[in-house]
Design a protein around this motif. Structure first.
Motif, mmCIF file in Angstrom:
data_model
loop_
_atom_site.group_PDB
_atom_site.id
_atom_site.type_symbol
_atom_site.label_atom_id
_atom_site.label_comp_id
_atom_site.label_asym_id
_atom_site.label_seq_id
_atom_site.Cartn_x
_atom_site.Cartn_y
_atom_site.Cartn_z
ATOM 1 N N SER A 71 0.734 0.152 -10.868
ATOM 2 C CA SER A 71 0.330 1.080 -9.992
ATOM 3 C C SER A 71 1.193 2.653 -10.124
ATOM 4 O O SER A 71 2.033 1.864 -10.471
ATOM 5 N N ASP A 121 -2.251 -1.113 0.710
ATOM 6 C CA ASP A 121 -2.804 -2.598 -0.378
ATOM 7 C C ASP A 121 -1.558 -3.357 -0.553
ATOM 8 O O ASP A 121 -1.145 -4.603 -0.548
ATOM 9 N N LEU A 165 -2.424 1.443 -5.759
ATOM 10 C CA LEU A 165 -2.851 1.212 -4.947
ATOM 11 C C LEU A 165 -1.340 1.356 -3.787
ATOM 12 O O LEU A 165 -0.674 2.798 -4.344
ATOM 13 N N ASP A 166 -1.760 1.982 -2.804
ATOM 14 C CA ASP A 166 -1.524 2.894 -1.836
ATOM 15 C C ASP A 166 -0.748 1.425 -0.569
ATOM 16 O O ASP A 166 -0.483 0.622 -1.069
ATOM 17 N N GLY A 194 -10.448 -1.427 -7.894
ATOM 18 C CA GLY A 194 -9.259 -1.692 -6.724
ATOM 19 C C GLY A 194 -9.278 -3.315 -6.811
ATOM 20 O O GLY A 194 -10.331 -4.695 -7.389
ATOM 21 N N ILE A 195 -8.489 -4.260 -5.907
ATOM 22 C CA ILE A 195 -7.564 -5.263 -5.793
ATOM 23 C C ILE A 195 -8.632 -6.670 -5.142
ATOM 24 O O ILE A 195 -9.215 -5.612 -3.951
ATOM 25 N N ASP A 196 -9.961 -7.153 -6.281
ATOM 26 C CA ASP A 196 -10.360 -8.520 -5.104
ATOM 27 C C ASP A 196 -9.810 -9.370 -4.438
ATOM 28 O O ASP A 196 -9.236 -10.852 -4.735
ATOM 29 N N TRP A 197 -9.396 -8.951 -3.084
ATOM 30 C CA TRP A 197 -8.228 -9.877 -1.933
ATOM 31 C C TRP A 197 -9.039 -11.278 -1.847
ATOM 32 O O TRP A 197 -8.208 -12.263 -2.300
ATOM 33 N N VAL A 214 1.754 -6.550 -10.551
ATOM 34 C CA VAL A 214 0.815 -5.451 -10.482
ATOM 35 C C VAL A 214 1.255 -4.727 -11.317
ATOM 36 O O VAL A 214 2.547 -4.082 -11.590
ATOM 37 N N ARG A 246 -1.157 -5.362 2.113
ATOM 38 C CA ARG A 246 -2.161 -6.820 1.852
ATOM 39 C C ARG A 246 -1.661 -7.490 1.065
ATOM 40 O O ARG A 246 -2.086 -9.111 1.300
ATOM 41 N N LEU A 247 -0.899 -7.396 0.165
ATOM 42 C CA LEU A 247 -0.543 -8.685 -1.024
ATOM 43 C C LEU A 247 1.010 -8.631 0.171
ATOM 44 O O LEU A 247 1.055 -9.691 -0.181
#
Ligand SMILES: Cc1ncc(COP(=O)(O)O)c(C=O)c1O
Length: 382
Positions: free
Chosen positions: A167, A180, A176-177, A146-149, A165, A183-184
Motif C-alpha cells: 500500500s 485495515d 490500506l488504512d 480491497g482485502i477480502d478478510w 501487503v 484488522r490484519l
C-alpha cells in the motif's frame, strides 16, 4: 553436462521488459513500465557530483551509511511518529527489490506458505520460490481492490510464515488504512507469522489521504519488515536504492542475507541522499500534490477517449477499462495498442495467478505533460 534444471521454470522475461522493448520497436509512447520521465531534483544531482568528486568511492557500511540511516529514522519520526533505532533497525539495500528478496530469504523456510494479494507485484513469488516456500494467492476484491478478510482468514494456517501487503498498491492504486492494519493485526495474532509491508509509493497518495504505515501499528511493528524505495521518492529508479525497517532481531537476520547478496549499496548516492534528505525534508511533502496534478491531468485526457478510468487513490498508475474499445484479452489488447496505435501499457492479468475476466490495462502517468498529450492524441483515435 546435464541441462540445467531451472529453479524458476515459470519465469521468463518480465512483461515490463517486453512491453518496453515493443514500445521501442514500434516507436510507441511508453506508459507501460513504472518509471518517471522527469529528473531528480537538481540540488540532489549536485550533491551526487560532490560525493563523486569527494571521497565516497569505497564500500559503504554493510547496513548502509550511518548518515543516511539517521536521516531515514528522522523522517519516520517526523512523518509517522514512528521511532526506530537507526543503527539496529534500518538497512539500506539496492532498491526495494533487494529488501523484499532479503526479507523473504530471511524468514521463509522450505514448505512455508506465504500469502500474497493478487494482483501482486511480480518480484514476490520468485523470491518465495527460491526460499523453498509456497505462494498462496488471495485475490483483492471489487473495483476498489480491497482485502477480502474472510478469504484471508481461510488462507491463514499454521503453515503461514509470511503475509505480504502493498500500500499504496501497484497496479490498482488502492490504499490500506489504519483500520485495515488493525484488522490484519487481529487476524495474525494467533499465528507465528511475519508481515512484509511494501510501502514504496508511500508519498504518492491523493485527495488529502495520509499514507498509513504498518510500522505505526504497535503490534504489527513487532513482526513487520517495511520496505521503501528512494527510486520512487526522488524520481531516480535507476539508482536502485531502498531500505528495510524491522525490529532488531529480524533486521539481524535480514542483514545476514543482505551481506551476501550485495554486501553494501552504492556509497556516493547514499551520501548525497543523506545530505539532501536532511536539507530538504519538504521534498516528499510536496509529492502527493505533484503526482495528484499528473493523475488529474491524465484523467482529463482519458475523458476524451473510450477508456474508462478506475478510481486511483495512490501510486503513479491508472487502471482503465477498455471494454468499449475491444473485446480482446488484455495481453493481446496491450500488444495491439502498442503495435497498431503506438501506446504501450501493461495488461493487468500478468499480476494474477488466476486473472479475472476483466478488460483492464495499467497506464503509468509519471510522465511530462507532453508525453501524456502524445499518448492521448493516439488514444482519442480509438
Ligand atoms: C510495488 C513495488 N514494490 C517494489 C518495487 C521495487 O522498487 P525498487 O525499484 O526500489 O527496487 C516496485 C517497483 O516498481 C513496486 O512497484
Amino acid at each position: 553436462m546435464r541441462a540445467l534444471d531451472s529453479k524458476l521454470p515459470q519465469v521468463g522475461t518480465t512483461i515490463f521488459t517486453l512491453m518496453s522493448q515493443l514500445a521501442e520497436q514500434h516507436r510507441a509512447v511508453n506508459l507501460s513500465q513504472g518509471f518517471p520521465d522527469f529528473r531528480p531534483p537538481l540540488e540532489l544531482l549536485e550533491l551526487v557530483e560532490r560525493a563523486l568528486a569527494g571521497r565516497y568511492h569505497q564500500y559503504a557500511l554493510m547496513p548502509g551509511s550511518m548518515a543516511l540511516r539517521a536521516a531515514i529514522a528522522d523522517k519516520l519520526a517526523a512523518l509517522y511518529s514512528v521511532r526506530v533505532d537507526a543503527a539496529a533497525e534500518v538497512t539500506v539495500t539496492s532498491g526495494a527489490t533487494e529488501a523484499i528478496f532479503d526479507a523473504i530469504q530471511a524468514v521463509v523456510r522450505r514448505d512455508d506458505e506465504v500469502i500474497v494479494f493478487d494482483p501482486c507485484y511480480d518480484s514476490y513469488e520468485p523470491s518465495i520460490t527460491l526460499a523453498g516456500g509456497r505462494t498462496v494467492h488471495v485475490p483483492l476484491t471489487g473495483s476498489r481492490f480491497g482485502i477480502d478478510w474472510d478469504r484471508l482468514k481461510s488462507a491463514l494456517s499454521a503453515r503461514t510464515r509470511l503475509v505480504i501487503v502493498n500500500s499504496p498498491h501497484n497496479p490498482s492504486g488502492a490504499l490500506l488504512d489504519s483500520a485495515d492494519f488493525e484488522r490484519l493485526a487481529e487476524l495474525l495474532r494467533s499465528y507465528d507469522c511475519y508481515l512484509l509491508s511494501d510501502e514504496v509509493y508511500e508519498h504518492v497518495v491523493f485527495d488529502g489521504a495520509k499514507h498509513a504505515t504498518a510500522l505505526a501499528h504497535a503490534e504489527l511493528r513487532e513482526r513487520c519488515v517495511a520496505v521503501f524505495s528512494f527510486g520512487k521518492t526522488y524520481h531516480a529508479t535507476g539508482w536502485k536504492l531502498g531500505y528495510a525497517v524491522a525490529p532488531a532481531a529480524l533486521t539481524a537476520e535480514l542483514r545476514r542475507v543482505h551481506q551476501y547478496v550485495t554486501f553494501a549499496s552504492t556509497s556516493p548516492l547514499q551520501q548525497a541522499l543523506a545530505e539532501y534528505m536532511t536539507a530538504h525534508p519538504e521534498h516528499h511533502l510536496k509529492l502527493p500534490e505533484f503526482y495528484q496534478e499528473r493523475r488529474d491531468y491524465f484523467a482529463r485526457l482519458l475523458a476524451g477517449t473510450k477508456f474508462r478510468p478506475l478510481h486511483a487513490a495512490g501510486t503513479y498508475f491508472q487502471l482503465a477499462d477498455y471494454s468499449a474499445i475491444s473485446s480482446l484479452p488484455d495481453v493481446e489488447f496491450a500488444r495491439w495498442l502498442t503495435i497498431e496505435h503506438g501506446v504501450a501499457t501493461i495488461p493487468i492479468s500478468v499480476f494474477y495467478r488466476e486473472p479475472p475476466d476483466a478488460r483492464l490495462v495499467r497506464f503509468c502517468f509519471a510522465k511530462e505533460n507532453a508525453t501524456l498529450d502524445a499518448a492521448a492524441e493516439r488514444l482519442r483515435r480509438l
